[in-house]
Structure formats: C-alpha cells, structure tokens
Write a protein that holds these residues in place. Structure first.
Motif, short mmCIF file in Angstrom:
data_model
loop_
_atom_site.label_atom_id
_atom_site.label_comp_id
_atom_site.label_asym_id
_atom_site.label_seq_id
_atom_site.Cartn_x
_atom_site.Cartn_y
_atom_site.Cartn_z
N GLU A 31 1.04 -1.91 0.29
CA GLU A 31 -0.06 -0.05 -0.08
C GLU A 31 0.65 1.18 0.17
N LEU A 32 2.51 1.25 0.64
CA LEU A 32 2.95 2.28 0.47
C LEU A 32 3.53 2.44 -0.85
N ALA A 33 3.87 1.60 -1.77
CA ALA A 33 4.72 2.01 -2.77
C ALA A 33 3.41 2.73 -3.98
N ASP A 34 4.25 3.04 -5.00
CA ASP A 34 4.58 4.26 -5.52
C ASP A 34 3.64 4.23 -6.52
N ARG A 35 3.48 3.02 -6.65
CA ARG A 35 2.04 3.12 -7.39
C ARG A 35 1.03 2.50 -7.54
N ASP A 36 0.72 2.26 -5.80
CA ASP A 36 -0.39 2.68 -5.81
C ASP A 36 -1.35 4.42 -5.34
N LYS A 37 -0.12 5.40 -5.86
CA LYS A 37 -0.06 6.73 -5.00
C LYS A 37 -1.21 7.39 -6.12
N PRO A 38 -1.81 8.28 -5.62
CA PRO A 38 -2.29 8.85 -6.96
C PRO A 38 -1.27 9.49 -7.61
N MET A 39 -1.93 10.04 -8.96
CA MET A 39 -1.59 10.75 -9.87
C MET A 39 -1.56 11.95 -10.20
N ASN A 40 -1.08 13.44 -9.38
CA ASN A 40 -0.82 14.49 -9.43
C ASN A 40 -0.41 15.04 -10.41
N VAL A 51 -14.61 9.42 -22.79
CA VAL A 51 -15.03 8.22 -24.18
C VAL A 51 -14.19 7.32 -23.90
N LYS A 52 -12.18 8.16 -23.94
CA LYS A 52 -11.17 7.30 -24.05
C LYS A 52 -10.47 6.78 -22.66
N GLN A 53 -10.75 7.81 -21.72
CA GLN A 53 -10.48 8.13 -20.77
C GLN A 53 -8.84 8.30 -20.64
N THR A 54 -8.86 9.00 -21.28
CA THR A 54 -7.25 9.72 -21.49
C THR A 54 -7.41 10.78 -21.58
N VAL A 77 -2.14 10.74 -20.45
CA VAL A 77 -2.20 10.25 -19.33
C VAL A 77 -3.75 9.33 -20.03
N ARG A 78 -3.25 8.18 -19.37
CA ARG A 78 -5.07 6.95 -20.13
C ARG A 78 -4.36 6.01 -18.37
N GLN A 79 -5.85 6.22 -18.15
CA GLN A 79 -6.10 4.86 -16.77
C GLN A 79 -7.27 3.65 -16.98
N ASP A 80 -6.77 2.47 -17.57
CA ASP A 80 -7.56 0.93 -17.33
C ASP A 80 -8.58 1.00 -16.40
N PRO A 81 -9.77 0.48 -17.23
CA PRO A 81 -10.64 -0.09 -15.93
C PRO A 81 -10.07 -0.82 -14.67
N ALA A 82 -9.06 -1.43 -14.69
CA ALA A 82 -8.58 -1.41 -13.60
C ALA A 82 -7.97 -0.76 -12.42
N GLY A 83 -7.80 0.40 -12.86
CA GLY A 83 -7.33 1.42 -12.59
C GLY A 83 -5.59 1.75 -12.29
N ASN A 84 -5.21 0.78 -13.80
CA ASN A 84 -3.69 0.86 -14.32
C ASN A 84 -3.92 2.57 -14.67
N GLN A 85 -2.17 2.72 -14.72
CA GLN A 85 -1.92 4.22 -15.23
C GLN A 85 -1.08 4.30 -16.19
N PHE A 86 -1.30 4.71 -17.19
CA PHE A 86 -0.26 4.64 -18.62
C PHE A 86 0.20 6.29 -18.66
N GLY A 87 1.22 6.47 -18.87
CA GLY A 87 2.13 7.75 -19.74
C GLY A 87 2.87 8.22 -20.48
N VAL A 88 2.42 8.89 -21.38
CA VAL A 88 4.00 9.53 -21.70
C VAL A 88 4.20 10.92 -22.09
#
Length: 218
Positions: A31-40, A51-54, A77-88
């Motif tokens: 729970e302390l990992a960076d991947r679980d923190k919100p992206m600001n 629609v595309k969640q981008t 930046v986009r986020q999939d239905p599972a909450g995983n975040q992808f950024g370029v």
C-alpha cells in the motif's frame, strides 16, 4: 443501560481478518508503493476525453506520484478499467523530459532523461527513448550513470537494459554505443556499505606553481 456484546460469528470474522493480516504482511507494505499513490498533474492546459479515458496535458507539465517526479512539455495519460495508469511524457526542443524516483528503503534515487518517457504503473516500468540517460544517486552523490538510445528500468525487479544506436550519437559519442559509469560501493571491515563521500578536494596549501619548464625528451 444497554450493553453491546459482539456475536460469536462477528468475533470469529475479526480473528480471521487479524490472522490474515499477520500471515501476509507484504500487503500492508504494498500500500506504500508508488504505484498505489494518486497521480497529481500540473500543466498550462488540459484536454480530457471521457470516452477514451485519456488526458493530454501541455505546457510545463509536472507529475508527482508518491516519490515519483516527472517533468516535460507534454503528457498523454490514460487509465484502464482496473485503475492502472499509463503515461507518455515528451520534452521540448532542446530540453529532455525528466524522471526521478526514490528506491525503496534506501537513501538512493533513480533519475532519468529522454526525448520521450513512458511510464506504466502496473509493472512499475519506465522507458527512456532518445538521448536516454539514467543515473543512480546515493544521497546527493552520483554513483552510476548509463547512456544509450533507449533505457528500460523496472523498479520492481530493479533490472534495467540499455540499447545503443543512432539515437544516442553525440559529439562526445559519435559511434552511438552504450556507455556506462559504475562506481563500486565502499564497505567497512564487516562488509556493511559505507555512506557516500564527496570527492576529496585538493588542499591549496599543498599546491606549488612550477618554476621551470622541462622539455620532453624525444
């Protein structure tokens, strides 16, 4: 006066939850990992597609996520239905995009730069492309540095790969080959790593100007 006594079923469920927490302590650590923190994200402008969640951020983009800091001229930046975040993240002409993250449990930081930086939260993978550079700092001192056309770093496995090629050609490296500087970690007599030390500065009192020139023998 009313007294509340938990039922046997509720007590049993509570004990099961406590036992599960004791058996899998890694869950609380995750729970302390960076991947679980919100992206600001901060930027001069934003375009969001529901629609595309981008989301497309432009102009002095700054992204923070736990200990992660990223900077660039544009971020997709986009986020999939599972909450995983992808950024370029891309840099601007003459200025590379930037990434920085603290290593878990250590006073060490990973920094990287590239014309383009791709980040994926699920695998905790970062890819630097175009004039790619990655550095490891111990405290404030540079310990390792790698240069190539593309660098892939996985913070889960702490494994990185470096590729050479035309994208890493510079005036100092016209061949575009991979280059790396690796500094050994100093250890004490018990084998424990010593804290990083700044390079020793020359003592001006021990410096003496040369009073004569000697001709090199042929």
């Amino acid at each position: 006066m009313t007294h509340f006594f938990p039922s046997l079923k509720a007590t049993r469920q509570a004990l099961l939850v406590m036992a599960a927490a004791l058996l899998v302590p890694s869950v609380s650590l995750a729970e302390l990992a960076d991947r679980d923190k919100p992206m600001n994200i901060e930027a001069d402008a934003l375009r969001y597609d529901d629609v595309k969640q981008t989301s497309v951020f432009t102009g002095n983009v700054v992204i923070t996520k736990g200990t992660i800091i990223m900077r660039g001229a544009r971020a997709d930046v986009r986020q999939d239905p599972a909450g995983n975040q992808f950024g370029v993240l891309t840099g601007s002409p003459g200025k590379l995009a930037f990434f920085r993250q603290k290593r878990e449990g250590l006073d060490e930081w990973i920094e990287g730069e590239g014309e383009k930086i791709e980040y994926e939260s699920q695998t905790e993978t970062v890819v630097f492309t175009g004039q790619a550079v990655m550095r490891r700092y111990r405290g404030t001192f540079l310990n390792d540095e790698s240069v190539g056309s593309q660098i892939t770093y996985n913070s889960q496995t702490e494994i990185y790969t470096v590729k050479g090629g035309p994208g890493s050609k510079t005036a100092a490296n016209p061949s575009g080959r991979v280059r790396a500087m690796l500094t050994p970690i100093q250890k004490d007599a018990q084998g424990n790593p010593l804290p990083p030390q700044a390079p020793a500065a020359a003592d001006p009192a021990n410096l003496r100007p040369s009073t004569s020139l000697q001709e090199k023998s042929k």
